[in-house]
Write a protein that holds these residues in place. Sequence first.
Motif, mmCIF file in Angstrom:
data_model
loop_
_atom_site.group_PDB
_atom_site.id
_atom_site.type_symbol
_atom_site.label_atom_id
_atom_site.label_comp_id
_atom_site.label_asym_id
_atom_site.label_seq_id
_atom_site.Cartn_x
_atom_site.Cartn_y
_atom_site.Cartn_z
ATOM 1 N N THR A 289 8.511 3.257 -3.619
ATOM 2 C CA THR A 289 8.612 2.467 -4.840
ATOM 3 C C THR A 289 7.304 1.740 -5.115
ATOM 4 O O THR A 289 6.705 1.156 -4.204
ATOM 5 N N LYS A 291 6.163 -1.341 -7.139
ATOM 6 C CA LYS A 291 6.760 -2.495 -7.807
ATOM 7 C C LYS A 291 5.998 -2.875 -9.071
ATOM 8 O O LYS A 291 6.593 -3.213 -10.093
ATOM 9 N N LEU A 292 4.676 -2.825 -8.976
ATOM 10 C CA LEU A 292 3.858 -3.198 -10.127
ATOM 11 C C LEU A 292 2.855 -2.074 -10.402
ATOM 12 O O LEU A 292 1.894 -1.902 -9.660
ATOM 13 N N VAL A 293 3.112 -1.318 -11.467
ATOM 14 C CA VAL A 293 2.257 -0.188 -11.789
ATOM 15 C C VAL A 293 0.830 -0.650 -12.069
ATOM 16 O O VAL A 293 -0.138 0.008 -11.688
ATOM 17 N N ASN A 294 0.688 -1.790 -12.725
ATOM 18 C CA ASN A 294 -0.643 -2.295 -13.050
ATOM 19 C C ASN A 294 -1.459 -2.556 -11.784
ATOM 20 O O ASN A 294 -2.643 -2.222 -11.711
ATOM 21 N N ASP A 295 -0.818 -3.128 -10.775
ATOM 22 C CA ASP A 295 -1.513 -3.382 -9.509
ATOM 23 C C ASP A 295 -1.898 -2.068 -8.834
ATOM 24 O O ASP A 295 -2.984 -1.942 -8.257
ATOM 25 N N TRP A 296 -0.998 -1.088 -8.903
ATOM 26 C CA TRP A 296 -1.297 0.210 -8.302
ATOM 27 C C TRP A 296 -2.485 0.857 -9.003
ATOM 28 O O TRP A 296 -3.388 1.388 -8.370
ATOM 29 N N THR A 300 -5.093 -2.187 -5.368
ATOM 30 C CA THR A 300 -5.028 -3.316 -4.435
ATOM 31 C C THR A 300 -5.990 -3.095 -3.292
ATOM 32 O O THR A 300 -6.347 -4.027 -2.580
#
Length: 324
Positions: A289, A291-296, A300
Motif C-alpha cells: 500500500t 499511503k501518500l502518492v505524492n510522497d511516493w 522519500t
Amino acid sequence: MSVRRSSGVHSPYSTLPWILKMLWNKKHGRDIMHFIAKEKNVTLTDPESLNKAIHSVPVNSFGAANIELHQSNAELKTLLNYKKGLIAWIVSNCGNIPSSYLRFEYADLLRKYGLKIDQFGRCSGVPFPIASRWDPSFRKVLSLYKFYLAFENAYHCNGYMSEKLWYNALYSGAVPIIFGPHKDDISAVLPPKSYIHTEDFKNPADLVKYIYYLDKNVTAYAEYLEWRTWVKFLDKNGELSSNVETNAEFNLLSKEQCKTILKYLNPIPSGFCGLCRKLHDRHSSDTYTIKLVNDWWEGTVRRECMDVNLARSMTGLIKSLPTR
C-alpha cells in the motif's frame, strides 16, 4: 508515467518486450506506427520530403559501405550501414520546471568538451524535419543517428522514463545516452549494453571521449544494438517463445547472454493488462500500500527529484553555466 518495476504497471510509455514486439511486427510487415498515425489522423510524410530530410543529415566517418560483423544479422548490418549522423536531440521544454535546467547544463558541458550535437525543437529554433512524432518517418530520420540524447526533464524521480528513451532512441535504433532517470531504474528494465548512462562516467569529458571512441569503432558500437537481434527468439505472436531454451541459436549464446534474455524478455504482464491481472489476483504475494502518492512520487528516498540544488550537487554541475 512510471515504468517502475515495483509498481508492476509500465505505462504509458513502453517496456523492452513491447519494443521488441514492435520490431517483430515491423519485420513481418505490420509497422504499428502506421496504425498509430492513422488513429491520430497524422498526415504521413511524402517520399520526396522524407528523402530531403534524410539527405539533410550530416555525413561523417561512420558511413562505411562494407561492415563486417560476424555475429550480427542482416537487419542489424542494414541499420549500421544506414547511420550517417552522430547525435540527435529533440527538446522543446526549455526550462518550465527547475530540474529541466540540469539537462541543458549537462549538454552544454558535452559541447564544451567537443561533442557535436544536432539539436532540434523549440529550444534551438531548429524544427525537426518531420513534423509529427507519430509519423513513422519521424523514427526513420532518427535512425540515421548513432546516438540520441534521452535527457529527461526530471532527475531521479521514481521510475520516470519517457518516449525519449523508448521510441526516439530504442525503437528508432539510436543508442540512448541517458540523463535524469536513476541508474537502478534503468538497469531494472533495460539490459546492459543497450544504453549509455551519463552517471557511469566520472565527468562529461570522459563521456565525450567514449562516444567518439564508439564513433570510430564499429564493432564496439554494434554491441549496443545487439539486443535488437533478440526478435528471432519471439514466437508467432511476438512474445518470447516458451520453447526458447531449446532453440539452437539461443543455446549457442553464453550462459550470461541467455540469462539476460530470459530476465528482460520473460513475459510478465505489464501496462494495463498487468494492472487488471493484479486487481483480480487477490492472493498476490507482492501487494503493498502507498499511503501518500505524492510522497511516493516526490521521493522519500530520492529527495533530489524535487530539490534541484541537491540534484545539481549530485551531478557535479556548477551553477556557473547560464541557465535557460
